[in-house]
Design a protein around this motif. Sequence first.
Motif, PDB file in Angstrom:
ATOM      1  N   THR A   6       0.839  -1.189   0.000  1.00  0.00           N
ATOM      2  CA  THR A   6       0.000   0.000   0.000  1.00  0.00           C
ATOM      3  C   THR A   6       0.878   1.244   0.000  1.00  0.00           C
TER       4      THR A   6
ATOM      5  N   ARG B 289      -3.937   0.554  -2.615  1.00  0.00           N
ATOM      6  CA  ARG B 289      -4.444  -0.288  -1.533  1.00  0.00           C
ATOM      7  C   ARG B 289      -4.287  -1.773  -1.811  1.00  0.00           C
TER       8      ARG B 289
ATOM      9  N   THR C 213      -3.070   7.020  -4.303  1.00  0.00           N
ATOM     10  CA  THR C 213      -3.073   6.016  -3.239  1.00  0.00           C
ATOM     11  C   THR C 213      -3.077   4.631  -3.879  1.00  0.00           C
TER      12      THR C 213
ATOM     13  N   GLN D 225      -2.702  -5.493  -2.296  1.00  0.00           N
ATOM     14  CA  GLN D 225      -1.717  -6.272  -1.564  1.00  0.00           C
ATOM     15  C   GLN D 225      -0.885  -7.067  -2.559  1.00  0.00           C
TER      16      GLN D 225
END
Length: 214
Positions: free
Chosen positions: A176, A203, A201, A205
């Motif tokens: 992240t 997020r 951003t 994984q």
Amino acid sequence: MRVPVMLGSLSIVVLAALCASAAENPPNIPVEDYGFYDQVVTRKFLTSETRLVVLERMTVPHLFPNQDGPPTMALFRDQDFFGGSLPSDLIRDFVAVNQEPARLEARFRFGVRYRFVSGDTIEEPEVRGALPVQDRPARSIQALPVLDRLAFSCVGRTLRNDQALVYVENQRPDGTGAGFLVWFRRAGTDWSLYDTEVIWTVREQPEESPLLAP
């Protein structure tokens, strides 16, 4: 007729040598710019739990991961950062100083130990911050003992040296992360953080954890 040819060839050789030297010896960051970096770390990331900060040794000449080329005036115009309120001379200087990476030195004073990394290479030893860390409420997007990792841009300034702009990204070991533009303004001799914009951003994984996972 041979003399001009020889001089031209010599000039090309000298120019090539200078370019190679610049690539091998990137410029250092001005000492006064570390005050901006310290404010970003303490105001946006550091918590009372933080014991170590991991920093990229070289500055990043981009604003987005996998960006094709350095930042441009057109990029700022198209993205309309801060609602288009950034001064044009501030943008112009930021773009100019971030065409190539520069080298950060051990001049940070945000109060906890830090370590430089270069890509996947860990540099030793850790550096101890010069100022004592204070107990403060958690106000960071990262509340772990190891803040891994931060990368900075070079600092752009207005012609009057009354505003400054810096980019910072926090790409974490879990895959992240986020990127921020941080806008500073000066009152008298004091610089203060004026505004921040989150410009990206992540997020997702990853399948594998990167180096230095806490």
